[in-house]
Design a protein around this motif. Sequence first.
Motif, PDB file in Angstrom:
ATOM      1  N   LYS A 210       0.752  -1.189  -0.033  1.00 27.74           N
ATOM      2  CA  LYS A 210       0.041  -0.051  -0.009  1.00 27.74           C
ATOM      3  C   LYS A 210       0.878   1.320  -0.121  1.00 27.74           C
ATOM      4  CE  LYS A 210      -3.185   2.416   3.134  1.00 27.74           C
ATOM      5  NZ  LYS A 210      -3.953   2.604   4.057  1.00 27.74           N
ATOM      6  N   ASP A 211       1.793   1.307   0.880  1.00 23.67           N
ATOM      7  CA  ASP A 211       2.683   2.506   0.973  1.00 23.67           C
ATOM      8  C   ASP A 211       3.457   2.875  -0.243  1.00 23.67           C
ATOM      9  OD1 ASP A 211       1.567   3.037   3.411  1.00 23.67           O
ATOM     10  OD2 ASP A 211       3.135   2.143   4.677  1.00 23.67           O
ATOM     11  N   LEU A 305       4.040   9.588   4.704  1.00 29.78           N
ATOM     12  CA  LEU A 305       3.814   8.294   5.608  1.00 29.78           C
ATOM     13  C   LEU A 305       3.802   8.693   6.920  1.00 29.78           C
ATOM     14  CD1 LEU A 305       5.239   5.708   3.053  1.00 29.78           C
ATOM     15  CD2 LEU A 305       2.905   6.597   3.239  1.00 29.78           C
ATOM     16  N   GLY A 306       4.016   9.787   7.480  1.00 31.50           N
ATOM     17  CA  GLY A 306       4.481  10.044   8.890  1.00 31.50           C
ATOM     18  C   GLY A 306       5.882  10.142   9.022  1.00 31.50           C
ATOM     19  N   VAL A 307       6.298  10.814  10.158  1.00 29.73           N
ATOM     20  CA  VAL A 307       7.729  10.959  10.654  1.00 29.73           C
ATOM     21  C   VAL A 307       7.868  10.003  11.798  1.00 29.73           C
ATOM     22  CG1 VAL A 307       9.473  12.638  11.496  1.00 29.73           C
ATOM     23  CG2 VAL A 307       7.684  13.573  10.067  1.00 29.73           C
ATOM     24  N   ARG A 308       8.399   8.952  11.222  1.00 31.22           N
ATOM     25  CA  ARG A 308       8.454   7.631  12.143  1.00 31.22           C
ATOM     26  C   ARG A 308       9.845   6.888  12.091  1.00 31.22           C
ATOM     27  NH1 ARG A 308       4.600   3.598  10.157  1.00 31.22           N
ATOM     28  NH2 ARG A 308       4.781   4.298   8.097  1.00 31.22           N
ATOM     29  N   GLU A 309      10.261   6.520  13.169  1.00 28.51           N
ATOM     30  CA  GLU A 309      11.370   5.704  13.586  1.00 28.51           C
ATOM     31  C   GLU A 309      11.452   4.679  12.462  1.00 28.51           C
ATOM     32  OE1 GLU A 309      10.976   8.119  17.111  1.00 28.51           O
ATOM     33  OE2 GLU A 309       9.784   6.883  15.889  1.00 28.51           O
ATOM     34  N   GLN A 435      10.495 -12.284  -2.966  1.00 27.21           N
ATOM     35  CA  GLN A 435      10.012 -11.436  -3.960  1.00 27.21           C
ATOM     36  C   GLN A 435       8.546 -11.611  -4.347  1.00 27.21           C
ATOM     37  OE1 GLN A 435      13.101 -10.202  -6.676  1.00 27.21           O
ATOM     38  NE2 GLN A 435      13.731  -8.776  -5.480  1.00 27.21           N
ATOM     39  N   ARG A 436       8.349 -13.126  -4.297  1.00 32.06           N
ATOM     40  CA  ARG A 436       7.224 -13.632  -4.997  1.00 32.06           C
ATOM     41  C   ARG A 436       6.147 -14.464  -4.018  1.00 32.06           C
ATOM     42  NH1 ARG A 436       6.589 -12.983 -10.598  1.00 32.06           N
ATOM     43  NH2 ARG A 436       8.565 -12.424 -11.619  1.00 32.06           N
ATOM     44  N   VAL A 437       6.912 -15.707  -3.377  1.00 34.62           N
ATOM     45  CA  VAL A 437       5.982 -16.318  -2.362  1.00 34.62           C
ATOM     46  C   VAL A 437       5.899 -15.751  -1.275  1.00 34.62           C
ATOM     47  CG1 VAL A 437       5.962 -18.629  -1.329  1.00 34.62           C
ATOM     48  CG2 VAL A 437       7.144 -18.207  -3.543  1.00 34.62           C
ATOM     49  N   ALA A 438       6.529 -15.133  -0.358  1.00 35.52           N
ATOM     50  CA  ALA A 438       6.487 -14.572   0.688  1.00 35.52           C
ATOM     51  C   ALA A 438       5.203 -13.305   0.658  1.00 35.52           C
ATOM     52  CB  ALA A 438       7.727 -13.728   1.147  1.00 35.52           C
ATOM     53  N   PRO A 439       5.171 -12.398  -0.287  1.00 32.07           N
ATOM     54  CA  PRO A 439       4.124 -11.303  -0.098  1.00 32.07           C
ATOM     55  C   PRO A 439       2.719 -12.195  -0.452  1.00 32.07           C
ATOM     56  CG  PRO A 439       6.072 -10.716  -1.620  1.00 32.07           C
ATOM     57  CD  PRO A 439       6.353 -12.116  -1.203  1.00 32.07           C
ATOM     58  N   VAL A 440       2.721 -13.283  -1.216  1.00 30.84           N
ATOM     59  CA  VAL A 440       1.226 -14.003  -1.431  1.00 30.84           C
ATOM     60  C   VAL A 440       0.986 -14.462   0.053  1.00 30.84           C
ATOM     61  CG1 VAL A 440       0.276 -15.925  -2.538  1.00 30.84           C
ATOM     62  CG2 VAL A 440       1.917 -14.551  -3.841  1.00 30.84           C
ATOM     63  N   ILE A 441       2.196 -15.256   0.464  1.00 30.15           N
ATOM     64  CA  ILE A 441       1.712 -15.823   1.793  1.00 30.15           C
ATOM     65  C   ILE A 441       1.289 -14.891   2.943  1.00 30.15           C
ATOM     66  CG2 ILE A 441       2.555 -17.204   3.858  1.00 30.15           C
ATOM     67  CD1 ILE A 441       4.355 -18.487   1.837  1.00 30.15           C
ATOM     68  N   ARG A 442       1.906 -13.649   2.859  1.00 26.93           N
ATOM     69  CA  ARG A 442       1.456 -12.690   3.830  1.00 26.93           C
ATOM     70  C   ARG A 442       0.062 -12.192   3.592  1.00 26.93           C
ATOM     71  NH1 ARG A 442       5.513  -9.768   3.022  1.00 26.93           N
ATOM     72  NH2 ARG A 442       6.618 -10.689   4.786  1.00 26.93           N
ATOM     73  N   ARG A 443      -0.373 -12.034   2.309  1.00 26.12           N
ATOM     74  CA  ARG A 443      -1.633 -11.494   1.796  1.00 26.12           C
ATOM     75  C   ARG A 443      -2.856 -12.453   2.316  1.00 26.12           C
ATOM     76  NH1 ARG A 443       0.882  -9.637  -2.854  1.00 26.12           N
ATOM     77  NH2 ARG A 443       0.008 -11.484  -3.957  1.00 26.12           N
ATOM     78  N   MET A 444      -2.420 -13.883   2.077  1.00 26.21           N
ATOM     79  CA  MET A 444      -3.316 -14.939   2.335  1.00 26.21           C
ATOM     80  C   MET A 444      -3.549 -14.994   3.951  1.00 26.21           C
ATOM     81  SD  MET A 444      -2.070 -17.989   0.190  1.00 26.21           S
ATOM     82  CE  MET A 444      -3.208 -19.124   1.058  1.00 26.21           C
ATOM     83  N   GLY A 445      -2.486 -14.491   4.832  1.00 26.04           N
ATOM     84  CA  GLY A 445      -2.568 -14.313   6.299  1.00 26.04           C
ATOM     85  C   GLY A 445      -3.544 -13.334   6.562  1.00 26.04           C
TER      86      GLY A 445
END
Length: 447
Positions: A210-211, A305-309, A435-445
């Motif tokens: 998103k960001d 996106l804010g001023v964040r650490e 770059q491919r599998v991890a983002p998909v798993i994260r979205r499914m979660g």
Amino acid sequence: MPVSATKTLRVAVLADSDTRWKWGALTANRIAPGNPGNPENPDIRLDGYLLRGRATPTARQLEEVGVRADALHEVTAVQFLHAMREEPYDVLVLALVGGGVQAMLHGLGRVWQDGPAGRPKRPVVVTGYVGVVYEKLADGLLLRHGADLVLANSRQDADRFRTVYEGVGADAGSVTEVALPFLGGAAHTGEHDPYTVVFAAQPSVPESRKDRTYLLNRLIEHARRHPEREVLLKLRSKPGEHTTHIEELPYQKLAQRFDPPANFRLVYGHMGEVLDRTDLLVTISSTAALESLHRRIPTVVLTDLGVREALGNHHFVGSGCLASWDQLDAGHRPVPDEEWVSRQGVATGGSYATAFDAARARVAGLLDRPGGLPPLAPYYTPVTAPGYLPGLLARHHLGPDGTPLPGAPAADKEPGPVRQIVRRAARGAYRHGVQRVAPVIRRMGEL
């Protein structure tokens, strides 16, 4: 006559990514006694060692960095330690993550303790940071403690580093103020034709789709609002490559979903060459901001996106560079605070040429020390960190005392052709997974 003035110095750099190789090699050239301030110091022999891992630079990345070595080797940690036992270097620069530095300090301590009796002297060991230090200050610093020089890229960092070391009772004498070794280039004196806006992307900041999509959309919209301008997205690596940080969502892939105008382009290459034609540098918190400020290019650190650490842009509080895309679209141009800039080691007033004098003098003094240097003495030992240190060393196939663990890769044996192919395939599979599998798993979660 001092030893450092009577011969060509042999310098080794161990790096674990393209950006750290760039920092380490340029630092080695600047701090080695010889030709002061020369980023391609002719008075040293520079041997590069690339630590085998997920971010080992590709040939293209090394070419883009543009720093030449007299020899370059890809090694495991154990192979590197074997080389340090055999090769009589004068200076060693550890351009690694903190855990890697700590492992090498303990491994080197063991190697040099058990090394050839005919070589009583060890090299001067140097380490530091590639850029802005905005997270894990105490953790990263204590992992680097034990080197002869721990380089701080600014007066502000030097003060912070000493405070941390003194606060835990560790010797702070190794802290040495320098500057980023890759600052340089001509100062910005006027607008180019066409006026050029550059967004310096970072592999891991921000992290979310998103960001990152938001930032890309705002950059493209800026190009549409200003068709007379050239708007560039400066990328660090190509898909499949890794740099210092893992990039799960490359902007190249996200850009495929947009229909950008003709004045918007993706660019690669040396950051200094891109800055040669830049009129406005925009970033979240990239070290490119300091390169830009050094050249007096108008520089913006985004607040959208804010001023964040977590973003690292909190480091630029007080700089005068914080602004949003709405403000930039409306014509805002930042004016940096000169005192803040000076504290960050950005020597716009001409003092950059002397920024490495203190480090160079310290290296020369250590090289000429009668009887050689004492054994390395990191703050972390099996006594001070018995629940932390063994795990750090084990990641590099080293035991708690710094010796190679059983089953560690042979130090004197290069992998055969089949193993090299398997290794490259495994590295490619890892990058595909990131770059491919991890983002998909994260979205499914998240469903």
